[in-house]
Write a protein that holds these residues in place. Structure first.
Motif, PDB file in Angstrom:
ATOM      1  N   UNK A 113     -11.868 -71.868 -17.693  1.00 28.82           N
ATOM      2  CA  UNK A 113     -12.535 -71.293 -16.511  1.00 28.82           C
ATOM      3  C   UNK A 113     -11.669 -70.282 -15.770  1.00 28.82           C
ATOM      4  N   UNK A 114     -10.353 -70.433 -15.858  1.00 28.21           N
ATOM      5  CA  UNK A 114      -9.455 -69.542 -15.110  1.00 28.21           C
ATOM      6  C   UNK A 114      -8.946 -68.372 -15.951  1.00 28.21           C
ATOM      7  N   UNK A 115      -9.461 -68.244 -17.175  1.00 22.90           N
ATOM      8  CA  UNK A 115      -8.998 -67.184 -18.086  1.00 22.90           C
ATOM      9  C   UNK A 115      -7.481 -67.209 -18.246  1.00 22.90           C
ATOM     10  N   UNK A 116      -6.962 -68.405 -18.421  1.00 20.36           N
ATOM     11  CA  UNK A 116      -5.530 -68.613 -18.608  1.00 20.36           C
ATOM     12  C   UNK A 116      -5.242 -68.664 -20.100  1.00 20.36           C
ATOM     13  N   UNK A 117      -4.093 -68.165 -20.485  1.00 22.68           N
ATOM     14  CA  UNK A 117      -3.719 -68.089 -21.891  1.00 22.68           C
ATOM     15  C   UNK A 117      -2.627 -69.114 -22.194  1.00 22.68           C
ATOM     16  N   UNK A 118      -2.781 -69.812 -23.315  1.00 27.37           N
ATOM     17  CA  UNK A 118      -1.728 -70.720 -23.758  1.00 27.37           C
ATOM     18  C   UNK A 118      -0.715 -69.896 -24.532  1.00 27.37           C
ATOM     19  N   UNK A 119       0.531 -69.895 -24.068  1.00 25.25           N
ATOM     20  CA  UNK A 119       1.591 -69.091 -24.670  1.00 25.25           C
ATOM     21  C   UNK A 119       2.250 -69.844 -25.817  1.00 25.25           C
ATOM     22  N   UNK A 120       2.533 -71.126 -25.612  1.00 30.11           N
ATOM     23  CA  UNK A 120       3.197 -71.934 -26.635  1.00 30.11           C
ATOM     24  C   UNK A 120       2.874 -73.407 -26.415  1.00 30.11           C
ATOM     25  N   UNK A 121       2.899 -74.154 -27.515  1.00 32.08           N
ATOM     26  CA  UNK A 121       2.695 -75.594 -27.450  1.00 32.08           C
ATOM     27  C   UNK A 121       3.716 -76.240 -28.379  1.00 32.08           C
ATOM     28  N   UNK A 122       4.401 -77.268 -27.886  1.00 32.90           N
ATOM     29  CA  UNK A 122       5.249 -78.082 -28.759  1.00 32.90           C
ATOM     30  C   UNK A 122       5.068 -79.544 -28.363  1.00 32.90           C
ATOM     31  N   UNK A 123       5.857 -80.424 -28.903  1.00 28.85           N
ATOM     32  CA  UNK A 123       5.670 -81.867 -28.655  1.00 28.85           C
ATOM     33  C   UNK A 123       5.891 -82.250 -27.197  1.00 28.85           C
ATOM     34  N   UNK A 124       6.817 -81.580 -26.532  1.00 25.56           N
ATOM     35  CA  UNK A 124       7.164 -81.967 -25.164  1.00 25.56           C
ATOM     36  C   UNK A 124       6.326 -81.270 -24.085  1.00 25.56           C
ATOM     37  N   UNK A 125       6.002 -79.998 -24.309  1.00 27.77           N
ATOM     38  CA  UNK A 125       5.329 -79.237 -23.257  1.00 27.77           C
ATOM     39  C   UNK A 125       4.477 -78.120 -23.851  1.00 27.77           C
ATOM     40  N   UNK A 126       3.615 -77.574 -22.995  1.00 25.39           N
ATOM     41  CA  UNK A 126       2.910 -76.335 -23.321  1.00 25.39           C
ATOM     42  C   UNK A 126       3.078 -75.389 -22.144  1.00 25.39           C
ATOM     43  N   UNK A 127       2.954 -74.096 -22.415  1.00 25.85           N
ATOM     44  CA  UNK A 127       3.153 -73.081 -21.390  1.00 25.85           C
ATOM     45  C   UNK A 127       1.876 -72.250 -21.264  1.00 25.85           C
ATOM     46  N   UNK A 128       1.442 -72.088 -20.029  1.00 26.70           N
ATOM     47  CA  UNK A 128       0.270 -71.266 -19.705  1.00 26.70           C
ATOM     48  C   UNK A 128       0.712 -69.994 -19.018  1.00 26.70           C
ATOM     49  N   UNK A 129      -0.039 -68.920 -19.254  1.00 20.94           N
ATOM     50  CA  UNK A 129       0.223 -67.642 -18.586  1.00 20.94           C
ATOM     51  C   UNK A 129      -1.075 -67.159 -17.959  1.00 20.94           C
ATOM     52  N   UNK A 130      -0.966 -66.680 -16.732  1.00 24.74           N
ATOM     53  CA  UNK A 130      -2.135 -66.167 -16.002  1.00 24.74           C
ATOM     54  C   UNK A 130      -1.744 -64.900 -15.268  1.00 24.74           C
ATOM     55  N   UNK A 131      -2.581 -63.891 -15.366  1.00 22.45           N
ATOM     56  CA  UNK A 131      -2.415 -62.673 -14.571  1.00 22.45           C
ATOM     57  C   UNK A 131      -3.617 -62.557 -13.652  1.00 22.45           C
ATOM     58  N   UNK A 132      -3.369 -62.068 -12.444  1.00 23.47           N
ATOM     59  CA  UNK A 132      -4.472 -61.899 -11.504  1.00 23.47           C
ATOM     60  C   UNK A 132      -3.967 -61.744 -10.088  1.00 23.47           C
ATOM     61  N   UNK A 133      -4.871 -61.908  -9.162  1.00 25.35           N
ATOM     62  CA  UNK A 133      -4.531 -61.828  -7.742  1.00 25.35           C
ATOM     63  C   UNK A 133      -3.822 -63.109  -7.318  1.00 25.35           C
ATOM     64  N   UNK A 134      -3.057 -63.015  -6.269  1.00 29.65           N
ATOM     65  CA  UNK A 134      -2.288 -64.169  -5.807  1.00 29.65           C
ATOM     66  C   UNK A 134      -3.188 -65.361  -5.501  1.00 29.65           C
ATOM     67  N   UNK A 135      -4.347 -65.134  -4.902  1.00 26.07           N
ATOM     68  CA  UNK A 135      -5.232 -66.258  -4.575  1.00 26.07           C
ATOM     69  C   UNK A 135      -5.746 -66.962  -5.835  1.00 26.07           C
ATOM     70  N   UNK A 136      -5.959 -66.217  -6.930  1.00 23.06           N
ATOM     71  CA  UNK A 136      -6.368 -66.838  -8.195  1.00 23.06           C
ATOM     72  C   UNK A 136      -5.246 -67.704  -8.759  1.00 23.06           C
ATOM     73  N   UNK A 137      -4.033 -67.183  -8.678  1.00 26.38           N
ATOM     74  CA  UNK A 137      -2.869 -67.917  -9.179  1.00 26.38           C
ATOM     75  C   UNK A 137      -2.638 -69.180  -8.349  1.00 26.38           C
ATOM     76  N   UNK A 138      -2.771 -69.059  -7.037  1.00 23.59           N
ATOM     77  CA  UNK A 138      -2.584 -70.225  -6.174  1.00 23.59           C
ATOM     78  C   UNK A 138      -3.664 -71.277  -6.411  1.00 23.59           C
TER      79      UNK A 138
END
Length: 178
Positions: A113-138
């Protein structure tokens, strides 16, 4: 008549010299102005860097600060613009436990729903990346906070003006003098 405080994006085109960041930040410090975000990068001209500084001040303060910045030897040109005069975005990254990606179906919905991208996934963690306005990020940060965020980082604003500034021609002319 008291002026309204607005968010201004100050763009500073400079030579890349040691100590300039300190001198520019001192201009804001002397005027008791808090810098909301600061980003530096190369500009469209080789050898010229660009600072993008976001502040909440009056127009009179913005004019005075830009004039002070332009007095710095390495500064080629400085401008200020309102949010309405610019196109801007920020980026962020979230590090979250991998188990949650598979155990919490709501996280997958939030990502979609937030148009967030999964950058990497491994056994311990995954990383998300989001670009947009500050209010969207918050808003995304609030949604993910419920599940536990291992790490969070947000960039400063990057911005271009809606109007043509002809800065490339001006900078080319400046550099052709030398």
């Amino acid at each position: 008549m008291e002026e309204d405080i607005k968010t201004y994006t100050i763009s500073v085109y400079t030579e890349n010299n040691i100590g300039l960041l300190n001198r520019i930040s001192a201009i804001f410090q002397r005027r008791h102005v808090n810098i909301e975000s600061l980003t530096t990068s190369q500009s469209e001209i080789d050898g010229v860097n660009r600072f993008v500084i976001v502040v909440n001040i009056t127009k009179t303060q913005a004019i005075k600060i830009v004039k002070q910045i332009e007095k710095q030897v390495e500064t080629i040109r400085a401008y200020f613009h309102t949010d309405e005069e610019t196109i801007f975005t920020e980026s962020c990254m979230f590090k979250i436990k991998s188990s949650l990606l598979f155990e919490e179906p709501q996280i997958q919905n939030i990502i979609k729903e937030s148009n967030t991208r999964i950058v990497t996934v491994n056994r311990e963690f995954f990383v998300l990346e989001k670009s947009g306005r500050r209010n969207e990020i918050e808003a995304l940060r609030r949604d993910l906070n419920v599940f536990g965020i291992m790490q969070f980082v947000r960039s400063g604003r990057i911005a271009v003006t809606k109007d043509e500034m002809k800065i490339t021609e001006m900078l080319s002319a400046f550099y052709n003098q030398y």
